[in-house]
Design a protein around this motif. Structure first.
Motif, PDB file in Angstrom:
ATOM      1  N   SER A   9      -1.245  -4.108 -33.769  1.00 47.23           N
ATOM      2  CA  SER A   9      -1.280  -4.047 -32.310  1.00 47.23           C
ATOM      3  C   SER A   9      -2.188  -2.923 -31.822  1.00 47.23           C
ATOM      4  CB  SER A   9       0.140  -3.848 -31.758  1.00 47.23           C
ATOM      5  OG  SER A   9       0.983  -4.910 -32.143  1.00 47.23           O
ATOM      6  N   GLN A  10      -2.405  -2.904 -30.523  1.00 54.16           N
ATOM      7  CA  GLN A  10      -3.205  -1.851 -29.900  1.00 54.16           C
ATOM      8  C   GLN A  10      -2.480  -0.510 -29.999  1.00 54.16           C
ATOM      9  OE1 GLN A  10      -6.275  -2.354 -28.224  1.00 54.16           O
ATOM     10  NE2 GLN A  10      -6.409  -0.123 -28.012  1.00 54.16           N
ATOM     11  N   ASN A  11      -3.237   0.548 -30.295  1.00 53.57           N
ATOM     12  CA  ASN A  11      -2.707   1.891 -30.147  1.00 53.57           C
ATOM     13  C   ASN A  11      -3.762   2.755 -29.465  1.00 53.57           C
ATOM     14  OD1 ASN A  11      -4.528   2.720 -32.141  1.00 53.57           O
ATOM     15  ND2 ASN A  11      -2.985   2.844 -33.757  1.00 53.57           N
ATOM     16  N   LEU A  12      -3.583   4.039 -29.444  1.00 53.96           N
ATOM     17  CA  LEU A  12      -4.521   4.906 -28.737  1.00 53.96           C
ATOM     18  C   LEU A  12      -5.884   4.998 -29.412  1.00 53.96           C
ATOM     19  CD1 LEU A  12      -2.176   7.875 -27.703  1.00 53.96           C
ATOM     20  CD2 LEU A  12      -3.038   6.024 -26.252  1.00 53.96           C
ATOM     21  N   LEU A  13      -5.983   4.541 -30.662  1.00 53.40           N
ATOM     22  CA  LEU A  13      -7.234   4.631 -31.396  1.00 53.40           C
ATOM     23  C   LEU A  13      -8.086   3.376 -31.278  1.00 53.40           C
ATOM     24  CD1 LEU A  13      -5.025   6.509 -32.939  1.00 53.40           C
ATOM     25  CD2 LEU A  13      -6.713   6.526 -34.758  1.00 53.40           C
ATOM     26  N   SER A  18      -7.777  -1.385 -31.577  1.00 58.12           N
ATOM     27  CA  SER A  18      -7.020  -2.637 -31.518  1.00 58.12           C
ATOM     28  C   SER A  18      -6.634  -3.121 -32.908  1.00 58.12           C
ATOM     29  CB  SER A  18      -7.850  -3.723 -30.829  1.00 58.12           C
ATOM     30  OG  SER A  18      -8.170  -3.356 -29.503  1.00 58.12           O
ATOM     31  N   GLY A  19      -5.468  -3.755 -32.972  1.00 58.59           N
ATOM     32  CA  GLY A  19      -5.010  -4.374 -34.201  1.00 58.59           C
ATOM     33  C   GLY A  19      -5.471  -5.814 -34.312  1.00 58.59           C
ATOM     34  N   SER A  20      -5.293  -6.383 -35.487  1.00 63.06           N
ATOM     35  CA  SER A  20      -5.850  -7.707 -35.777  1.00 63.06           C
ATOM     36  C   SER A  20      -5.193  -8.844 -35.006  1.00 63.06           C
ATOM     37  CB  SER A  20      -5.741  -7.987 -37.272  1.00 63.06           C
ATOM     38  OG  SER A  20      -4.387  -7.993 -37.688  1.00 63.06           O
ATOM     39  N   THR A  21      -3.968  -8.647 -34.513  1.00 65.13           N
ATOM     40  CA  THR A  21      -3.297  -9.746 -33.809  1.00 65.13           C
ATOM     41  C   THR A  21      -3.351  -9.605 -32.290  1.00 65.13           C
ATOM     42  OG1 THR A  21      -1.136  -8.652 -33.973  1.00 65.13           O
ATOM     43  CG2 THR A  21      -1.737 -10.157 -35.749  1.00 65.13           C
ATOM     44  N   GLU A  22      -4.133  -8.652 -31.790  1.00 63.43           N
ATOM     45  CA  GLU A  22      -4.306  -8.529 -30.345  1.00 63.43           C
ATOM     46  C   GLU A  22      -5.260  -9.619 -29.835  1.00 63.43           C
ATOM     47  OE1 GLU A  22      -2.758  -6.844 -28.234  1.00 63.43           O
ATOM     48  OE2 GLU A  22      -1.937  -5.079 -29.229  1.00 63.43           O
ATOM     49  N   ARG A  23      -4.993 -10.135 -28.641  1.00 62.60           N
ATOM     50  CA  ARG A  23      -5.844 -11.182 -28.061  1.00 62.60           C
ATOM     51  C   ARG A  23      -7.221 -10.643 -27.719  1.00 62.60           C
ATOM     52  NH1 ARG A  23      -6.971 -12.963 -23.008  1.00 62.60           N
ATOM     53  NH2 ARG A  23      -5.599 -11.395 -22.086  1.00 62.60           N
ATOM     54  N   VAL A  24      -7.291  -9.395 -27.253  1.00 67.12           N
ATOM     55  CA  VAL A  24      -8.551  -8.759 -26.894  1.00 67.12           C
ATOM     56  C   VAL A  24      -8.728  -7.507 -27.742  1.00 67.12           C
ATOM     57  CG1 VAL A  24      -9.888  -7.663 -25.060  1.00 67.12           C
ATOM     58  CG2 VAL A  24      -8.430  -9.640 -24.528  1.00 67.12           C
ATOM     59  N   ASP A  25      -9.906  -7.330 -28.322  1.00 61.59           N
ATOM     60  CA  ASP A  25     -10.198  -6.159 -29.139  1.00 61.59           C
ATOM     61  C   ASP A  25     -11.258  -5.330 -28.425  1.00 61.59           C
ATOM     62  OD1 ASP A  25     -10.931  -4.289 -31.017  1.00 61.59           O
ATOM     63  OD2 ASP A  25     -11.186  -5.709 -32.660  1.00 61.59           O
ATOM     64  N   GLY A  26     -10.839  -4.168 -27.918  1.00 59.37           N
ATOM     65  CA  GLY A  26     -11.765  -3.303 -27.203  1.00 59.37           C
ATOM     66  C   GLY A  26     -12.507  -2.328 -28.085  1.00 59.37           C
ATOM     67  N   ASP A  44      -8.836   3.803 -43.309  1.00 57.98           N
ATOM     68  CA  ASP A  44      -8.529   2.422 -43.692  1.00 57.98           C
ATOM     69  C   ASP A  44      -8.511   1.557 -42.438  1.00 57.98           C
ATOM     70  OD1 ASP A  44      -7.578   0.081 -44.850  1.00 57.98           O
ATOM     71  OD2 ASP A  44      -5.584   0.888 -45.317  1.00 57.98           O
ATOM     72  N   VAL A  45      -9.121   0.366 -42.519  1.00 60.14           N
ATOM     73  CA  VAL A  45      -9.163  -0.536 -41.353  1.00 60.14           C
ATOM     74  C   VAL A  45      -8.596  -1.915 -41.677  1.00 60.14           C
ATOM     75  CG1 VAL A  45     -11.067   0.637 -40.176  1.00 60.14           C
ATOM     76  CG2 VAL A  45     -11.592  -1.119 -41.894  1.00 60.14           C
ATOM     77  N   SER A  46      -7.681  -1.987 -42.638  1.00 56.78           N
ATOM     78  CA  SER A  46      -7.187  -3.288 -43.103  1.00 56.78           C
ATOM     79  C   SER A  46      -6.570  -4.142 -42.007  1.00 56.78           C
ATOM     80  CB  SER A  46      -6.166  -3.078 -44.227  1.00 56.78           C
ATOM     81  OG  SER A  46      -6.751  -2.445 -45.340  1.00 56.78           O
ATOM     82  N   HIS A  47      -5.770  -3.525 -41.125  1.00 56.56           N
ATOM     83  CA  HIS A  47      -5.083  -4.272 -40.071  1.00 56.56           C
ATOM     84  C   HIS A  47      -5.819  -4.235 -38.733  1.00 56.56           C
ATOM     85  CE1 HIS A  47      -0.954  -5.253 -41.753  1.00 56.56           C
ATOM     86  NE2 HIS A  47      -1.446  -4.484 -42.702  1.00 56.56           N
ATOM     87  N   CYS A  48      -6.979  -3.618 -38.689  1.00 53.93           N
ATOM     88  CA  CYS A  48      -7.706  -3.477 -37.425  1.00 53.93           C
ATOM     89  C   CYS A  48      -8.335  -4.799 -36.994  1.00 53.93           C
ATOM     90  CB  CYS A  48      -8.804  -2.423 -37.561  1.00 53.93           C
ATOM     91  SG  CYS A  48      -8.208  -0.746 -37.837  1.00 53.93           S
ATOM     92  N   GLY A  49      -8.528  -4.942 -35.687  1.00 59.20           N
ATOM     93  CA  GLY A  49      -9.241  -6.087 -35.150  1.00 59.20           C
ATOM     94  C   GLY A  49     -10.708  -6.049 -35.550  1.00 59.20           C
TER      95      GLY A  49
END
Length: 382
Positions: free
Chosen positions: A178-182, A184-192, A213-218
């Motif tokens: 999910s999105q955090n302050l850093l 977007s995660g891979s399951t977010e609809r929009v990746d900023g 590590d960016v394994s779960h990132c969008g």
């Protein structure tokens, strides 16, 4: 993949933590050889020798996927100790996803609990602070525990990166799903993409020598992180979208960018990340290794199983149900989570047999098993 369920996060502060489990699957061989006295099957002498001679690093391997406090609080059982020793794996990147308003406290408690577990069971485990600790563990026949976190929400401010490094954290995933302050995660609809704060955390991680590590990132966040970081980073546990269409796996664009920067990608055995078809077996997993090798070369691929020695499918039924319920529908869980043949303590030997069958050389197999991640970790932690 592993995240602490909300109920487990609450327990964690009172003493519970997440971790990993075991079972078996066969593969036919000629010139068979027992890898270990307790092994339920035989492997080729070449496979056994390769595992014994290689520094095997699993870059996402929680020590135990078990949400009950009894596991980490009690001494390691003789059965589990024997399975750790027989596995052939030296480096275990012990990481779990934390998050939410209690991320800082939960992560502190989790690191304390599992470092304490490793220390109390020093006949089996040793902790990793620098890359030479992996080499020493290999020589001593121990399992080296790399402490990581599959989210960076516990970094409340930039200075927290150094603080967590000082207590033993050596790898941090920028976002979970999910999105955090850093970012977007891979399951977010929009990746900023990576935020300003995320860029500051990336700089701080590079400054102290913590692996990014960016394994779960969008998708956008993954590309941004690779571009922003002056040092190579990792995809510790993911697979290739060219082979399976899933939001948690990586597009060729990201894999190429990672390789161009000198990073390493770990291939996982989580079933829905391996194949959309059944059966899903260890050969399908090695298809992802083949794909990464063809895209960016043998020097940029490794293993990140995303499971403990036994995998997920033999978890207690209530925990298994709770685990699956903690993810969005886009994760598309099937009846089983583990890949056939990669769901038991001796799974590294089965993986090596498949790599041998596909004509990989001994040097290339050693690189896949851990040589590539050893090089990346050495450069990062230096």
């Amino acid at each position: 993949m592993t995240a602490l369920p909300e109920v487990s996060r609450r327990r964690l502060l009172g003493g519970a933590v997440a971790a990993a489990a075991v079972t078996g699957f066969p593969m036919i061989n000629t010139g068979l050889f027992r890898a270990h006295a307790a092994a339920t099957k035989a492997y080729s002498k070449r496979a056994v020798d390769l595992v014994k001679q290689s520094l095997v690093i699993d870059m996402l391997a929680p020590l135990k996927i078990d949400f009950r406090p009894e596991y980490y609080a009690n001494p390691l059982s003789e059965k589990d100790a024997a399975e750790f020793r027989a596995s052939g794996i030296t480096g275990f990147h012990n990481a779990v996803g934390t998050g939410g308003p209690e991320a800082y406290a939960n992560t502190l408690a989790w690191i304390a609990a599992w470092q304490g577990f490793a220390g109390r069971n020093s006949h089996v485990f040793s902790l990793v602070g620098k890359v030479e600790d992996l080499d020493r563990a290999k020589r001593e026949g121990k399992c080296a525990v790399i402490m990581g976190v599959q989210n960076s929400e516990h970094f409340r401010k930039v200075e927290d990166v150094k603080s967590f490094y000082q207590i033993g954290q050596r790898c941090s995933q920028l976002t979970y799903n999910s999105q955090n302050l850093l970012g977007s995660g891979s399951t977010e609809r929009v990746d900023g993409g990576i935020t300003d704060y995320g860029a500051a955390i990336i700089k701080a991680m590079n400054d102290v020598g913590m692996l990014i590590d960016v394994s779960h990132c969008g998708d956008r966040t993954t590309l941004d992180a690779i571009d922003i970081s002056p040092r190579p980073i990792a995809i510790t546990h993911s697979n290739c979208r060219a082979l399976v269409d899933h939001p948690r796996v990586k597009a060729d664009e990201a894999i190429k960018a990672l390789g161009a920067k000198g990073g390493v990608m770990g291939i996982t055995g989580v079933r829905m990340f391996v194949s959309a078809k059944e059966p899903t077996a260890i050969g399908d997993m090695v298809d992802h290794i083949d794909h990464v090798v063809k895209l960016i070369g043998i020097d940029h691929v490794g293993i990140g199983s995303d499971a403990d020695l036994n995998g997920y499918d033999d978890m207690p039924a209530d925990q298994y149900k709770m685990l699956k319920a903690g993810y969005k529908a886009s994760y598309a869980f099937r009846d089983k989570i583990d890949t056939d043949g990669f769901d038991h303590p001796m799974k590294t030997y089965d993986l090596v047999e498949e790599l041998i069958r596909r004509k990989y050389s001994n040097d290339n197999i050693t690189a896949i098993l851990g040589g590539n991640f050893r090089r990346l970790l050495g450069a990062t932690w230096a």
